[in-house]
Write a protein that holds these residues in place. Structure first.
Motif, PDB file in Angstrom:
ATOM      1  N   GLY A  42       0.819  -1.205   0.000  1.00 41.17           N
ATOM      2  CA  GLY A  42       0.000   0.000   0.000  1.00 41.17           C
ATOM      3  C   GLY A  42       0.850   1.250   0.000  1.00 41.17           C
ATOM      4  N   ILE A  43       0.214   2.365  -0.344  1.00 38.35           N
ATOM      5  CA  ILE A  43       0.916   3.648  -0.465  1.00 38.35           C
ATOM      6  C   ILE A  43       0.701   4.461   0.798  1.00 38.35           C
ATOM      7  N   PRO A  44       1.778   4.928   1.443  1.00 37.72           N
ATOM      8  CA  PRO A  44       1.615   5.763   2.637  1.00 37.72           C
ATOM      9  C   PRO A  44       1.261   7.200   2.272  1.00 37.72           C
ATOM     10  N   ALA A  87     -11.962  12.003  -5.322  1.00 41.25           N
ATOM     11  CA  ALA A  87     -11.599  11.193  -4.160  1.00 41.25           C
ATOM     12  C   ALA A  87     -11.574  12.083  -2.933  1.00 41.25           C
ATOM     13  N   ALA A  88     -11.605  11.448  -1.753  1.00 40.31           N
ATOM     14  CA  ALA A  88     -11.568  12.207  -0.497  1.00 40.31           C
ATOM     15  C   ALA A  88     -10.758  11.446   0.545  1.00 40.31           C
ATOM     16  N   ASN A 125      -7.544  -1.798  -3.736  1.00 44.05           N
ATOM     17  CA  ASN A 125      -8.953  -2.062  -3.397  1.00 44.05           C
ATOM     18  C   ASN A 125      -9.526  -1.033  -2.430  1.00 44.05           C
ATOM     19  N   SER A 126      -8.792   0.049  -2.189  1.00 40.96           N
ATOM     20  CA  SER A 126      -9.280   1.090  -1.282  1.00 40.96           C
ATOM     21  C   SER A 126     -10.466   1.837  -1.897  1.00 40.96           C
ATOM     22  N   THR A 127     -11.396   2.258  -1.052  1.00 37.40           N
ATOM     23  CA  THR A 127     -12.515   3.071  -1.505  1.00 37.40           C
ATOM     24  C   THR A 127     -12.040   4.510  -1.683  1.00 37.40           C
ATOM     25  N   LEU A 128     -12.256   5.079  -2.853  1.00 34.70           N
ATOM     26  CA  LEU A 128     -11.681   6.387  -3.186  1.00 34.70           C
ATOM     27  C   LEU A 128     -12.205   7.530  -2.323  1.00 34.70           C
TER      28      LEU A 128
END
Length: 279
Positions: free
Chosen positions: A32-34, A210-211, A222-225
């Motif tokens: 994942g991206i920090p 996105a928020a 798979n993160s919710t934007l």
């Protein structure tokens, strides 16, 4: 001989389970991206949202030495949504609210180490209060490559507001930034990290792509934007760099512990919750 073979088999299985567990930890907790989340950077305010210039520089210097590459919200979302390639070791640095020390203190440090960052601006505060940025400062930083995105008109709690007020906060602040910057503004940081499904839907309707929340975690494909995670970096105390390093390197581990601690507190088990360390 049979006993010896059985002993070797058991040791082999232990090693196999250990390696499998290690692989699981690496894949689960270190991907994942920090997205780092800062607020004030100065030597005057000594509160939980403020880092000193030396603390902030130590952290940015670490990112520089470790080969991190600063990215923009657009790059992050392009990766999450479309799988577009990111530079090596990507990291998104964000600062909330738009304090004037972001220009006076943080900006020169970021320039020194060739980093850019994203500042989420409370538009009604710009140029109206001494503690906050001016439009000239924003313009200068924007020309350098700093990103400016939205943090609403006046930093109200969106879930507690009426539909009319939410729309006003989201739309008018977006329009003000776009007019001042001469480019599209598509990213929002929820004030105080507060949101609900109504706020999310109205954020989409207002034209945001996105928020960002203040939920502790990294962002994956798979993160919710509209509920993107960040890593809050706090100051106002001792061992700030250690806390920063632990949160950056073991984000998902501490996220899981934080969730478990919240569960224990909800169940009334304060003794067990007090044993869980969250940096």
């Amino acid at each position: 001989m049979y006993w010896f073979r059985e002993k070797i088999f058991i040791r082999g299985m232990i090693i196999l389970f250990f390696l499998s567990g290690l692989s699981y930890i690496v894949l689960t907790y270190f991907q994942g991206i920090p997205v780092l989340n800062y607020h004030q950077i100065n030597n005057e305010d000594h509160n939980v949202l403020t880092l000193s210039d030396t603390e902030f520089e130590a952290q940015i210097n670490y990112l520089y030495r470790e080969g991190y590459t600063a990215i923009s919200p657009e790059q992050l979302v392009d990766y999450l949504q479309y799988g577009k390639k990111l530079p090596p070791n990507p990291i998104l640095i964000t600062l909330d609210d738009g304090y004037e020390d972001n220009y006076r203190v943080a900006y020169p440090i970021l320039q020194k180490y060739h980093f850019t960052a994203t500042i989420f601006v409370i538009t009604d505060f710009v140029g109206h209060y001494n503690k906050y940025l001016t439009w000239d400062q924003i313009s200068e930083m924007s020309d350098y490559g700093m990103s400016f995105e939205d943090h609403t008109l006046s930093h109200i709690s969106l879930p507690k507001a009426s539909d009319e007020e939410i729309s006003k906060q989201l739309v008018q602040s977006k329009e003000a930034l776009e007019w001042r910057l001469g480019k599209k503004v598509e990213y929002l940081a929820y004030p105080g990290g507060e949101y609900d499904q109504r706020v999310i839907q109205m954020t989409k309707d207002a034209g945001y792509r996105a928020a960002f929340t203040v939920n502790f975690g990294r962002d994956r494909v798979n993160s919710t934007l509209y509920t993107l995670n960040r890593i809050p970096i706090f100051g106002g105390g001792s061992h700030t760099f250690l806390h920063f390093w632990l949160r950056l390197k073991f984000t998902q581990v501490f996220n899981a512990l934080q969730n478990f601690k919240a569960f224990l507190l909800k169940e009334g088990d304060t003794s067990a919750a007090g044993l869980i360390y969250i940096p």
